[in-house]
Design a protein around this motif. Sequence first.
Motif, PDB file in Angstrom:
ATOM      1  N   SER A  13      11.784  -5.684   6.296  1.00 24.83           N
ATOM      2  CA  SER A  13      10.852  -5.474   7.408  1.00 24.83           C
ATOM      3  C   SER A  13      10.205  -4.094   7.325  1.00 24.83           C
ATOM      4  O   SER A  13       9.028  -3.938   7.641  1.00 24.83           O
ATOM      5  N   HIS A  14      10.952  -3.089   6.874  1.00 24.69           N
ATOM      6  CA  HIS A  14      10.373  -1.756   6.683  1.00 24.69           C
ATOM      7  C   HIS A  14       9.293  -1.806   5.610  1.00 24.69           C
ATOM      8  O   HIS A  14       8.190  -1.280   5.794  1.00 24.69           O
ATOM      9  N   VAL A  15       9.612  -2.428   4.496  1.00 20.92           N
ATOM     10  CA  VAL A  15       8.676  -2.481   3.381  1.00 20.92           C
ATOM     11  C   VAL A  15       7.432  -3.284   3.757  1.00 20.92           C
ATOM     12  O   VAL A  15       6.314  -2.902   3.401  1.00 20.92           O
ATOM     13  N   GLU A  16       7.588  -4.350   4.502  1.00 21.90           N
ATOM     14  CA  GLU A  16       6.432  -5.143   4.959  1.00 21.90           C
ATOM     15  C   GLU A  16       5.487  -4.269   5.783  1.00 21.90           C
ATOM     16  O   GLU A  16       4.266  -4.329   5.603  1.00 21.90           O
ATOM     17  N   ARG A  17       6.043  -3.464   6.696  1.00 17.23           N
ATOM     18  CA  ARG A  17       5.202  -2.571   7.507  1.00 17.23           C
ATOM     19  C   ARG A  17       4.505  -1.534   6.630  1.00 17.23           C
ATOM     20  O   ARG A  17       3.335  -1.230   6.833  1.00 17.23           O
ATOM     21  N   ARG A  20       1.571  -3.212   4.734  1.00 17.05           N
ATOM     22  CA  ARG A  20       0.405  -3.406   5.613  1.00 17.05           C
ATOM     23  C   ARG A  20      -0.312  -2.087   5.864  1.00 17.05           C
ATOM     24  O   ARG A  20      -1.542  -2.026   5.856  1.00 17.05           O
ATOM     25  N   THR A  21       0.438  -1.033   6.079  1.00 15.61           N
ATOM     26  CA  THR A  21      -0.140   0.274   6.363  1.00 15.61           C
ATOM     27  C   THR A  21      -0.938   0.787   5.170  1.00 15.61           C
ATOM     28  O   THR A  21      -2.070   1.257   5.322  1.00 15.61           O
ATOM     29  N   ILE A  22      -0.373   0.690   3.983  1.00 14.39           N
ATOM     30  CA  ILE A  22      -1.068   1.180   2.784  1.00 14.39           C
ATOM     31  C   ILE A  22      -2.275   0.313   2.469  1.00 14.39           C
ATOM     32  O   ILE A  22      -3.349   0.826   2.137  1.00 14.39           O
ATOM     33  N   ALA A  23      -2.139  -0.998   2.586  1.00 14.06           N
ATOM     34  CA  ALA A  23      -3.257  -1.893   2.285  1.00 14.06           C
ATOM     35  C   ALA A  23      -4.433  -1.644   3.229  1.00 14.06           C
ATOM     36  O   ALA A  23      -5.582  -1.905   2.857  1.00 14.06           O
ATOM     37  N   ASP A  24      -4.167  -1.117   4.414  1.00 20.54           N
ATOM     38  CA  ASP A  24      -5.225  -0.844   5.386  1.00 20.54           C
ATOM     39  C   ASP A  24      -5.858   0.538   5.230  1.00 20.54           C
ATOM     40  O   ASP A  24      -6.774   0.883   5.967  1.00 20.54           O
ATOM     41  N   LEU A  25      -5.369   1.331   4.274  1.00 16.83           N
ATOM     42  CA  LEU A  25      -5.966   2.651   4.064  1.00 16.83           C
ATOM     43  C   LEU A  25      -7.413   2.501   3.592  1.00 16.83           C
ATOM     44  O   LEU A  25      -7.739   1.547   2.881  1.00 16.83           O
ATOM     45  N   PRO A  26      -8.268   3.435   3.951  1.00 16.03           N
ATOM     46  CA  PRO A  26      -9.693   3.305   3.612  1.00 16.03           C
ATOM     47  C   PRO A  26     -10.022   3.731   2.180  1.00 16.03           C
ATOM     48  O   PRO A  26     -10.796   4.636   1.948  1.00 16.03           O
ATOM     49  N   PHE A  27      -9.397   3.070   1.201  1.00 15.90           N
ATOM     50  CA  PHE A  27      -9.686   3.298  -0.212  1.00 15.90           C
ATOM     51  C   PHE A  27      -9.947   1.955  -0.854  1.00 15.90           C
ATOM     52  O   PHE A  27      -9.379   0.951  -0.462  1.00 15.90           O
ATOM     53  N   SER A  28     -10.766   1.962  -1.886  1.00 15.71           N
ATOM     54  CA  SER A  28     -10.917   0.727  -2.660  1.00 15.71           C
ATOM     55  C   SER A  28      -9.813   0.691  -3.709  1.00 15.71           C
ATOM     56  O   SER A  28      -9.205   1.711  -4.013  1.00 15.71           O
ATOM     57  N   GLY A  29      -9.545  -0.470  -4.252  1.00 17.90           N
ATOM     58  CA  GLY A  29      -8.472  -0.630  -5.223  1.00 17.90           C
ATOM     59  C   GLY A  29      -8.589   0.277  -6.432  1.00 17.90           C
ATOM     60  O   GLY A  29      -7.593   0.742  -6.965  1.00 17.90           O
TER      61      GLY A  29
END
Length: 136
Positions: A13-17, A20-29
């Motif tokens: 559950s920690h890793v899932e959060r 989600r947090t990192i994937a939502d950062l405003p950077f492109s891949g």
Amino acid sequence: MPTVLLAIDDDESHVERQIRTIADLPFSGEELTVTILHVFSENPSGASVNQLKTARLARDRLEEAGLETSFAERSGDPAAEVLEHAEEADVELICVAGRKRSPTGKALFGSVTQDVILNAERPVLVAGDLEDEFET
């Protein structure tokens, strides 16, 4: 290329959060690399980070989101090792998981997240659960 250090534990559950947090950062891949770090406090069997379910989960989900990933592992005191790795790798951001704990609980059991926040010389992103923040 900016690098985020994703310091993970064994709690899905920690890793899932954190994912989600990192994937939502405003950077492109193309602009962001994520190093997935696990610190073994005890490792008598000689396990490797890529054998951990949470590490594979993080890698798979972050790569699905178009982010480049790599694994890193260390042994010792988790907070100290996270900070040392962040310094050595010159990462731009450390991402840790937060959990709801009373001040007494932190004093008795310690808090890796708290130690990282207080001692880091670079930004620390805490991936918490909003539902935990608003429980009554």
